[in-house]
Design an enzyme around this catalytic site. Structure first.
Site, PDB file in Angstrom:
ATOM      1  N   ARG A 152      34.771 -48.078 -46.710  1.00  0.00           N
ATOM      2  CA  ARG A 152      36.167 -48.426 -46.946  1.00  0.00           C
ATOM      3  C   ARG A 152      36.288 -49.144 -48.297  1.00  0.00           C
ATOM      4  NH1 ARG A 152      41.342 -47.164 -45.508  1.00  0.00           N
ATOM      5  NH2 ARG A 152      42.564 -48.935 -44.811  1.00  0.00           N
ATOM      6  N   THR A 184      45.213 -37.853 -45.744  1.00  0.00           N
ATOM      7  CA  THR A 184      43.863 -38.341 -45.536  1.00  0.00           C
ATOM      8  C   THR A 184      43.197 -37.059 -45.126  1.00  0.00           C
ATOM      9  OG1 THR A 184      44.551 -40.543 -44.849  1.00  0.00           O
ATOM     10  CG2 THR A 184      42.502 -39.754 -43.901  1.00  0.00           C
ATOM     11  N   THR A 243      39.857 -40.955 -47.410  1.00  0.00           N
ATOM     12  CA  THR A 243      41.256 -40.941 -47.847  1.00  0.00           C
ATOM     13  C   THR A 243      41.455 -41.605 -49.200  1.00  0.00           C
ATOM     14  OG1 THR A 243      43.503 -41.535 -47.124  1.00  0.00           O
ATOM     15  CG2 THR A 243      41.799 -43.178 -46.752  1.00  0.00           C
ATOM     16  N   ASP A 282      47.307 -50.913 -47.499  1.00  0.00           N
ATOM     17  CA  ASP A 282      46.982 -51.123 -46.085  1.00  0.00           C
ATOM     18  C   ASP A 282      46.784 -52.594 -45.741  1.00  0.00           C
ATOM     19  OD1 ASP A 282      47.240 -48.480 -45.423  1.00  0.00           O
ATOM     20  OD2 ASP A 282      45.108 -48.071 -45.161  1.00  0.00           O
ATOM     21  N   SER A 288      42.263 -50.208 -41.387  1.00  0.00           N
ATOM     22  CA  SER A 288      42.498 -48.763 -41.381  1.00  0.00           C
ATOM     23  C   SER A 288      42.811 -48.276 -39.968  1.00  0.00           C
ATOM     24  CB  SER A 288      41.239 -48.053 -41.874  1.00  0.00           C
ATOM     25  OG  SER A 288      41.346 -46.660 -41.726  1.00  0.00           O
ATOM     26  N   SER A 289      43.343 -47.063 -39.898  1.00  0.00           N
ATOM     27  CA  SER A 289      43.532 -46.408 -38.598  1.00  0.00           C
ATOM     28  C   SER A 289      42.613 -45.201 -38.430  1.00  0.00           C
ATOM     29  CB  SER A 289      44.978 -45.918 -38.464  1.00  0.00           C
ATOM     30  OG  SER A 289      45.856 -46.994 -38.539  1.00  0.00           O
ATOM     31  N   GLY A 340      46.622 -38.949 -40.908  1.00  0.00           N
ATOM     32  CA  GLY A 340      47.951 -39.236 -40.365  1.00  0.00           C
ATOM     33  C   GLY A 340      48.308 -40.702 -40.260  1.00  0.00           C
ATOM     34  N   GLY A 341      47.667 -41.567 -41.074  1.00  0.00           N
ATOM     35  CA  GLY A 341      48.009 -42.982 -41.018  1.00  0.00           C
ATOM     36  C   GLY A 341      47.860 -43.503 -39.599  1.00  0.00           C
TER      37      GLY A 341
HETATM   38  O1  DON Z   1      43.193 -46.042 -43.598  1.00  0.00           O
HETATM   39  C1  DON Z   1      44.251 -45.716 -43.112  1.00  0.00           C
HETATM   40  O2  DON Z   1      44.520 -45.834 -41.947  1.00  0.00           O
HETATM   41  C2  DON Z   1      45.278 -45.053 -43.988  1.00  0.00           C
HETATM   42  N1  DON Z   1      45.153 -45.473 -45.354  1.00  0.00           N
HETATM   43  C3  DON Z   1      45.109 -43.612 -43.832  1.00  0.00           C
HETATM   44  C4  DON Z   1      46.161 -42.931 -44.605  1.00  0.00           C
HETATM   45  C5  DON Z   1      46.496 -41.681 -44.028  1.00  0.00           C
HETATM   46  O3  DON Z   1      45.983 -41.202 -43.055  1.00  0.00           O
HETATM   47  C6  DON Z   1      47.566 -41.089 -44.736  1.00  0.00           C
HETATM   48  N2  DON Z   1      47.870 -39.957 -44.085  1.00  0.00           N
HETATM   49  N3  DON Z   1      47.276 -39.200 -43.512  1.00  0.00           N
END
Ligand code: DON
Length: 577
Positions: free
Chosen positions: A113, A386, A404, A428, A457-458, A478-479
């Site tokens: 990360r 991502t 990502t 984030d 993060s997710s 997908g965040g």
């Molecule tokens: O780390 C994370 O959770 C986000 N920065 C991930 C970003 C993301 O998945 C954007 N879209 N898919």
């Protein structure tokens, strides 16, 4: 105007020699037949395979497998290839996570990360008047975190790789240098990027001398090829020191960013113990903090284990209600407790204990929505950019990688002369201390920006096993929807016995505690079912696309593997041998 394909001198001269050296290394499985179905087509095999967002990158990984590389080798090669072919999320300027399960059933996880620069501080996104600036937070040089991907791949290879490093990076060098064919979706994305970007280096890297690429064109990225070449020759040092680092630090200084040569030299990937849980006899192996993914997913599965989910019609109002209530509760815990475990005490064991889920489940009313607490508000909404890929090798080693740049094309800043995009992952972190607003900012303490802290993060790269046998490799972009997407793919297989394709393709839903609403993909519910959910007290939004869960499923009885590129993207692909 610059000529389109300005090849750098290294390319032609050194590459021929390197290609001979790198690709001629004899390997135990050399000569294996590659199997590369058309994009977006599932693949069934008993050998190794890769499923990723771009079929060319999957092929690169599968070639490494067929040449004797293991799943970690293939994951590294695929990751570097995606940095070329899938520039909106594939990266060397971002970060991510890798979860590994070895053939003997042991597991590990690598955390690469991004981290905050040494000069970061919690109020860094307030402007001169003390007002929060979302532009600074998400769309500026201050939004860039110290990249982790190259250090992560280097560490993964040192610890667990089998073939030589050059063999893993070389295909990406060649793809960047020779170019590859632009598909429809990429042409659209790049056109929009080059039309809006204020950065000359970004326009130069992603247009044809200022003219947007069309589908069918070949895109070459000579500066990126040079950077990848330095990585091929110097491993992580080719990125974190020397010319690449100097170019990155110079761009930071020019644009008012914080990352220095010292930040880059100090970056280290970390090996961590995965989150482990169980669901109806299956073992769940997933990413620990600084991702919230594993903890939140195991918490939700623990809650749902208390219901006969398999008896409830898939995506019926009753089903959607129970999922949404479990999601709401796990995401509230996420916001309260989760952050970088090197900086903050995260009560991982307490949160993932069955007892914790029992007490949360006891608060679920089977007939009514529990409104999210108004004091608890959401974070910045993430875009779906991502990328996740899954790998299994012939011996059954499984690797699940999600990495990502944060939003699509990250900060949209290409490092001049180095040809790669920088992330905007600092977005984030929480906005500022105490800055909790109904508009969607959060100001709780654990996930504030501090020197060298990793942002929450997710991302949820995950592996499922049963009775010591590998069953699935799953993940998604997908965040914050990621955690729910991955969980639903797993539920679809375990509770509803769906085929691999249906498990990935079935419509998905999302609730994240705040905003207090359920989002469901259009085919997920009828209008009458949405109305029934509303009558239970839910706000329901129907539409949109959730996730790209490129997965592999294994039948322990036969050893057969089915790779499923998520049908939501026609350009994703499986490849194997
Ligand atoms: O780390 C994370 O959770 C986000 N920065 C991930 C970003 C993301 O998945 C954007 N879209 N898919």
């Amino acid at each position: 105007m610059k000529p389109v394909s300005s090849h750098r001198p290294f390319a032609s001269a050194c590459r021929l020699l390197l290609a001979v050296l790198v690709l001629s290394v004899p390997t135990q499985l050399a000569g294996q037949q590659l199997r590369v179905p058309a994009p977006a087509t599932p693949l069934e095999t008993v050998g190794g395979m890769v499923v990723s967002e771009h079929h060319v990158a999957s092929r690169v990984g599968a070639e490494v497998l067929a040449a004797g590389g293991n799943a970690v080798d293939a994951a590294i090669a695929t990751g570097f290839a995606l940095a070329v072919t899938h520039p909106s999320a594939g990266n060397i300027g971002g970060g991510g996570f890798m979860v590994i399960r070895f053939p003997d059933g042991s597991t590990t996880a690598l955390d690469f990360r991004e981290k905050a620069p040494l000069r970061a501080f919690p109020q860094m996104w307030l402007d001169e008047d003390g007002e929060y600036s979302s532009r600074r937070h998400h769309d500026s040089h201050l939004a860039v975190g110290v990249p982790g991907t190259v250090a992560g791949f280097d560490k993964a290879h040192l610890l667990y790789g089998r073939v030589n490093w050059e063999r893993l990076v070389y295909p990406a060098v060649a793809l960047a240098d020779d170019g590859f064919e632009v598909h429809e979706g990429l042409a659209r994305g790049l056109r929009s990027l080059v039309e809006r970007t204020p950065y000359e280096a970004t326009r130069e890297a992603f247009s044809n001398g200022g003219v947007p690429y069309e589908a069918g064109d070949t895109i070459r990225q000579p500066d990126l090829a040079s950077t990848l070449n330095r990585i091929m020759l110097g491993r992580a040092e080719g990125f974190y020191r020397g010319r690449t680092a100097e170019l990155l630090a110079a761009e930071m200084e020019r644009g008012g960013g914080m990352i220095t040569l010292e930040d880059l030299a100090r970056y280290r990937a970390r090996e961590r113990a995965p989150i482990t849980g169980s669901y109806r006899g299956y073992d769940i192996i997933s990413m620990p903090p600084p991702s919230s993914g594993g903890v939140a997913m195991v918490t939700m599965l623990n809650m749902l284990e208390g219901y006969e989910m398999g008896e409830i019609e898939h995506n019926s109002p009753e089903y959607v209600h129970l999922l949404a209530e479990a999601m709401r509760r796990a995401y509230a815990d996420r916001a309260r407790f989760l952050a970088d475990p090197d900086r903050v005490d995260v009560p991982v064991h307490a949160l993932t204990a069955k007892a914790r889920a029992d007490s949360l489940r006891a608060t679920i009313d089977p007939a009514r929505a529990t409104p999210s607490d108004l004091d608890e508000v959401a974070q910045w909404p993430e875009s779906p950019e991502t990328t996740h890929y899954s790998v299994v090798d012939e011996d059954g080693m499984a690797v699940s990688v999600t990495y990502t740049l944060e939003q699509g094309y990250g900060s949209e800043i290409v490092v001049p002369g180095a040809g790669f995009l920088l992330n905007n992952e600092m977005g984030d972190f929480n906005a500022a201390p105490g800055m909790t607003t109904e508009g969607g900012l959060i100001g709780t303490t654990p996930n504030l920006a501090r020197p060298e802290q990793r942002m929450l993060s997710s991302m949820t790269p995950s592996i499922v096993a049963r009775d010591g046998e590998l069953v699935a490799v799953v993940g998604s972009p997908g965040g914050r929807t990621i955690i729910n997407t991955v969980m639903q793919v797993i539920l679809n297989r375990i509770d509803h016995d769906m085929s691999p394709l249906d498990a990935v393709g079935a419509p998905r839903l999302h609730h994240q505690w705040f905003p207090d609403r359920i989002s469901i993909e259009a085919a997920g519910v009828s209008e009458a079912e949405a109305e029934r959910l509303r009558a239970m007290g839910h706000t329901v939004r129907v539409g949109g696309r959730q996730g790209l869960a490129h997965s592999i499923f294994i039948d322990p009885a036969t050893g057969r593997r089915v790779g499923v590129p998520d049908p939501r993207n026609s350009n994703a692909g499986a490849a194997g041998h």
